[in-house]
Motif scaffolding. Structure first.
Motif, PDB file in Angstrom:
ATOM      1  N   VAL A  65       0.739  -1.216   0.041  1.00  0.00           N
ATOM      2  CA  VAL A  65       0.162  -0.223  -0.068  1.00  0.00           C
ATOM      3  C   VAL A  65       0.710   1.132   0.161  1.00  0.00           C
ATOM      4  CG1 VAL A  65      -1.703   1.320   1.431  1.00  0.00           C
ATOM      5  CG2 VAL A  65      -1.957  -1.050   0.982  1.00  0.00           C
ATOM      6  N   VAL A  66       1.956   1.150   0.827  1.00  0.00           N
ATOM      7  CA  VAL A  66       2.956   2.363   0.931  1.00  0.00           C
ATOM      8  C   VAL A  66       3.716   2.581  -0.573  1.00  0.00           C
ATOM      9  CG1 VAL A  66       4.850   3.218   2.139  1.00  0.00           C
ATOM     10  CG2 VAL A  66       3.048   2.204   3.161  1.00  0.00           C
TER      11      VAL A  66
ATOM     12  N   ILE B 211       0.969   4.898  -7.566  1.00  0.00           N
ATOM     13  CA  ILE B 211       0.590   4.127  -8.817  1.00  0.00           C
ATOM     14  C   ILE B 211      -0.935   3.854  -8.808  1.00  0.00           C
ATOM     15  CG2 ILE B 211       0.534   1.719 -10.040  1.00  0.00           C
ATOM     16  CD1 ILE B 211       3.637   1.528  -9.046  1.00  0.00           C
ATOM     17  N   LEU B 212      -1.408   3.726  -7.801  1.00  0.00           N
ATOM     18  CA  LEU B 212      -2.913   3.336  -7.140  1.00  0.00           C
ATOM     19  C   LEU B 212      -3.642   4.716  -7.586  1.00  0.00           C
ATOM     20  CD1 LEU B 212      -2.757   1.548  -3.960  1.00  0.00           C
ATOM     21  CD2 LEU B 212      -3.707   0.523  -6.054  1.00  0.00           C
ATOM     22  N   VAL B 213      -3.010   5.822  -7.241  1.00  0.00           N
ATOM     23  CA  VAL B 213      -3.507   6.850  -7.648  1.00  0.00           C
ATOM     24  C   VAL B 213      -3.616   7.438  -8.928  1.00  0.00           C
ATOM     25  CG1 VAL B 213      -3.409   9.673  -7.360  1.00  0.00           C
ATOM     26  CG2 VAL B 213      -3.105   8.246  -5.421  1.00  0.00           C
ATOM     27  N   VAL B 214      -2.439   7.121  -9.654  1.00  0.00           N
ATOM     28  CA  VAL B 214      -2.447   7.456 -11.138  1.00  0.00           C
ATOM     29  C   VAL B 214      -3.372   6.447 -12.020  1.00  0.00           C
ATOM     30  CG1 VAL B 214      -0.775   7.042 -13.170  1.00  0.00           C
ATOM     31  CG2 VAL B 214       0.033   8.206 -11.041  1.00  0.00           C
ATOM     32  N   VAL B 215      -3.284   5.335 -11.718  1.00  0.00           N
ATOM     33  CA  VAL B 215      -4.120   4.492 -12.381  1.00  0.00           C
ATOM     34  C   VAL B 215      -5.640   4.945 -11.887  1.00  0.00           C
ATOM     35  CG1 VAL B 215      -5.039   2.023 -12.518  1.00  0.00           C
ATOM     36  CG2 VAL B 215      -2.540   2.365 -12.299  1.00  0.00           C
TER      37      VAL B 215
ATOM     38  N   LEU C 261      -2.442  -4.227 -13.415  1.00  0.00           N
ATOM     39  CA  LEU C 261      -2.594  -3.010 -12.485  1.00  0.00           C
ATOM     40  C   LEU C 261      -4.186  -3.108 -12.073  1.00  0.00           C
ATOM     41  CD1 LEU C 261      -0.612  -0.756 -14.431  1.00  0.00           C
ATOM     42  CD2 LEU C 261      -0.115  -1.418 -12.215  1.00  0.00           C
ATOM     43  N   ASP C 262      -5.160  -3.793 -12.932  1.00  0.00           N
ATOM     44  CA  ASP C 262      -6.468  -3.534 -12.639  1.00  0.00           C
ATOM     45  C   ASP C 262      -6.573  -4.648 -11.098  1.00  0.00           C
ATOM     46  OD1 ASP C 262      -5.851  -6.332 -13.897  1.00  0.00           O
ATOM     47  OD2 ASP C 262      -7.923  -6.552 -14.180  1.00  0.00           O
ATOM     48  N   GLU C 263      -5.440  -5.492 -10.911  1.00  0.00           N
ATOM     49  CA  GLU C 263      -5.596  -6.431  -9.460  1.00  0.00           C
ATOM     50  C   GLU C 263      -5.204  -5.701  -8.231  1.00  0.00           C
ATOM     51  OE1 GLU C 263      -7.036  -9.020  -9.982  1.00  0.00           O
ATOM     52  OE2 GLU C 263      -6.700  -9.671 -12.027  1.00  0.00           O
ATOM     53  N   LEU C 264      -4.534  -4.553  -8.501  1.00  0.00           N
ATOM     54  CA  LEU C 264      -3.995  -3.883  -7.221  1.00  0.00           C
ATOM     55  C   LEU C 264      -4.911  -3.652  -6.179  1.00  0.00           C
ATOM     56  CD1 LEU C 264      -1.258  -1.177  -8.755  1.00  0.00           C
ATOM     57  CD2 LEU C 264      -0.912  -3.478  -7.486  1.00  0.00           C
ATOM     58  N   PRO C 265      -6.129  -3.133  -6.347  1.00  0.00           N
ATOM     59  CA  PRO C 265      -7.031  -2.954  -5.280  1.00  0.00           C
ATOM     60  C   PRO C 265      -7.401  -4.280  -4.353  1.00  0.00           C
ATOM     61  CG  PRO C 265      -7.889  -1.766  -7.304  1.00  0.00           C
ATOM     62  CD  PRO C 265      -6.747  -2.530  -7.548  1.00  0.00           C
ATOM     63  N   GLU C 266      -7.103  -5.174  -4.704  1.00  0.00           N
ATOM     64  CA  GLU C 266      -7.261  -6.503  -3.951  1.00  0.00           C
ATOM     65  C   GLU C 266      -6.260  -6.546  -2.765  1.00  0.00           C
ATOM     66  OE1 GLU C 266      -7.225  -9.898  -6.734  1.00  0.00           O
ATOM     67  OE2 GLU C 266      -8.146  -8.704  -8.447  1.00  0.00           O
ATOM     68  N   ILE C 267      -5.231  -5.776  -2.877  1.00  0.00           N
ATOM     69  CA  ILE C 267      -4.404  -5.352  -1.592  1.00  0.00           C
ATOM     70  C   ILE C 267      -5.336  -5.277  -0.470  1.00  0.00           C
ATOM     71  CG2 ILE C 267      -2.745  -4.201  -0.564  1.00  0.00           C
ATOM     72  CD1 ILE C 267      -1.657  -3.650  -2.908  1.00  0.00           C
ATOM     73  N   TRP C 268      -6.552  -4.400  -0.603  1.00  0.00           N
ATOM     74  CA  TRP C 268      -7.317  -4.385   0.633  1.00  0.00           C
ATOM     75  C   TRP C 268      -8.023  -5.703   0.861  1.00  0.00           C
ATOM     76  CZ3 TRP C 268      -9.080  -1.385   4.365  1.00  0.00           C
ATOM     77  CH2 TRP C 268     -10.063  -1.628   4.855  1.00  0.00           C
ATOM     78  N   ASN C 269      -8.485  -6.443   0.002  1.00  0.00           N
ATOM     79  CA  ASN C 269      -9.084  -7.765   0.295  1.00  0.00           C
ATOM     80  C   ASN C 269      -7.995  -8.481   0.965  1.00  0.00           C
ATOM     81  OD1 ASN C 269     -10.551  -7.581  -2.846  1.00  0.00           O
ATOM     82  ND2 ASN C 269     -11.779  -7.708  -0.880  1.00  0.00           N
ATOM     83  N   VAL C 270      -6.954  -8.533   0.925  1.00  0.00           N
ATOM     84  CA  VAL C 270      -5.696  -9.403   1.571  1.00  0.00           C
ATOM     85  C   VAL C 270      -5.644  -8.856   3.018  1.00  0.00           C
ATOM     86  CG1 VAL C 270      -3.041  -9.986   1.783  1.00  0.00           C
ATOM     87  CG2 VAL C 270      -4.284  -9.941  -0.584  1.00  0.00           C
ATOM     88  N   LEU C 271      -5.720  -7.605   3.112  1.00  0.00           N
ATOM     89  CA  LEU C 271      -5.455  -6.807   4.348  1.00  0.00           C
ATOM     90  C   LEU C 271      -6.735  -7.193   5.206  1.00  0.00           C
ATOM     91  CD1 LEU C 271      -4.131  -3.233   3.441  1.00  0.00           C
ATOM     92  CD2 LEU C 271      -3.002  -4.900   4.895  1.00  0.00           C
ATOM     93  N   VAL C 272      -7.834  -7.223   4.935  1.00  0.00           N
ATOM     94  CA  VAL C 272      -9.098  -7.500   5.540  1.00  0.00           C
ATOM     95  C   VAL C 272      -9.307  -8.971   5.919  1.00  0.00           C
ATOM     96  CG1 VAL C 272     -10.136  -5.355   5.117  1.00  0.00           C
ATOM     97  CG2 VAL C 272     -10.672  -7.258   3.720  1.00  0.00           C
ATOM     98  N   GLY C 273      -8.379  -9.851   5.262  1.00  0.00           N
ATOM     99  CA  GLY C 273      -8.569 -11.270   5.363  1.00  0.00           C
ATOM    100  C   GLY C 273      -9.415 -12.174   4.198  1.00  0.00           C
ATOM    101  N   ASP C 274     -10.042 -11.548   3.408  1.00  0.00           N
ATOM    102  CA  ASP C 274     -10.747 -12.194   2.390  1.00  0.00           C
ATOM    103  C   ASP C 274      -9.738 -12.881   1.499  1.00  0.00           C
ATOM    104  OD1 ASP C 274     -13.044 -10.993   3.181  1.00  0.00           O
ATOM    105  OD2 ASP C 274     -12.838  -9.122   1.932  1.00  0.00           O
TER     106      ASP C 274
END
Length: 211
Positions: free
Chosen positions: A23-24, A29-33, A96-109
């Motif tokens: 995330v850090v 990259i997340l913002v640009v995409v 790059l479309d998969e990057l938001p899935e980092i959130w799913n990792v953080l919350v345990g999904d």
């Protein structure tokens, strides 16, 4: 043999640590995409869909949007291939479309490494052996992704997923994790030979395989 409770605990700890670091590191990259998706495809920037997680439990997976909402005269969505513009294809080929899935990792999904989460409607179509892919958390990348991705047949994809369930380890995850970067650098198998992504797994196909 599936991973032990200890291995699962270690895997979860590593998932959280690496996802938090990602995330850090990837925030610019997340913002640009996100800005590119908004300007090229319009809103919403994120695409969410309910997918089956560990033991088939539903969760809401989040990705960057890669397709338009174009519809025909009757109001039905056009086929995927017609709604996937060059920019969307690039997003998918670069992963790059998969990057938001980092959130799913953080919350345990999800986990960083594991079988990719497919569609809820596929759950009743699996054989008992194929359904074993849900014994672990789904992943952003996985054994099938570095061994053919969407160019694989469904049978081969499921066999690779179950093989991973039976052989998962720290070193296998490490190998898959780093091999993923090589696949992203030289993307192959992003699309199936007959589809924009992957053909749907159908009841007829499942019945033919069980005969």
């Amino acid at each position: 043999m599936a991973a032990s409770t200890f291995d699962n605990a270690v895997k979860r700890t590593l998932d959280i640590a690496i996802a938090a670091l990602a995330v850090v590191l990837f925030s610019p990259i997340l913002v640009v995409v996100a800005v590119l998706v908004r300007t090229r495809l319009g809103g919403p920037v994120l695409f969410t869909q309910v997918r089956p997680g560990r033991h088939g439990q539903p969760f809401r997976m989040v990705k960057f949007r890669s397709m338009t909402d174009e519809r025909d005269a009757a109001g039905a969505l056009l086929p995927d291939a017609e709604r996937l513009p060059p920019f969307g294809r690039w997003l998918r080929s670069s992963s790059l479309d998969e990057l938001p899935e980092i959130w799913n990792v953080l919350v345990g999904d999800m986990s960083l490494v594991g079988p990719r989460p497919l569609l809820m409607e596929y759950l009743p179509l699996y054989t008992p052996e194929q359904a074993r892919r849900h014994e672990v958390r789904p992943g952003i990348t996985g054994w099938a992704q570095i061994n053919g991705r969407n160019a694989l047949s469904w049978d081969d994809k499921f066999k690779l997923d179950v093989w991973y369930v039976d052989h998962q380890s720290f070193w296998l995850d490490f190998r898959i994790f780093w091999a993923t970067f090589a696949k992203v650098a030289r993307p192959t198998g992003v699309t199936h030979s007959s589809e924009a992504t992957m053909p749907r797994f159908t009841r007829q196909e499942a019945q033919e395989r069980n005969q």
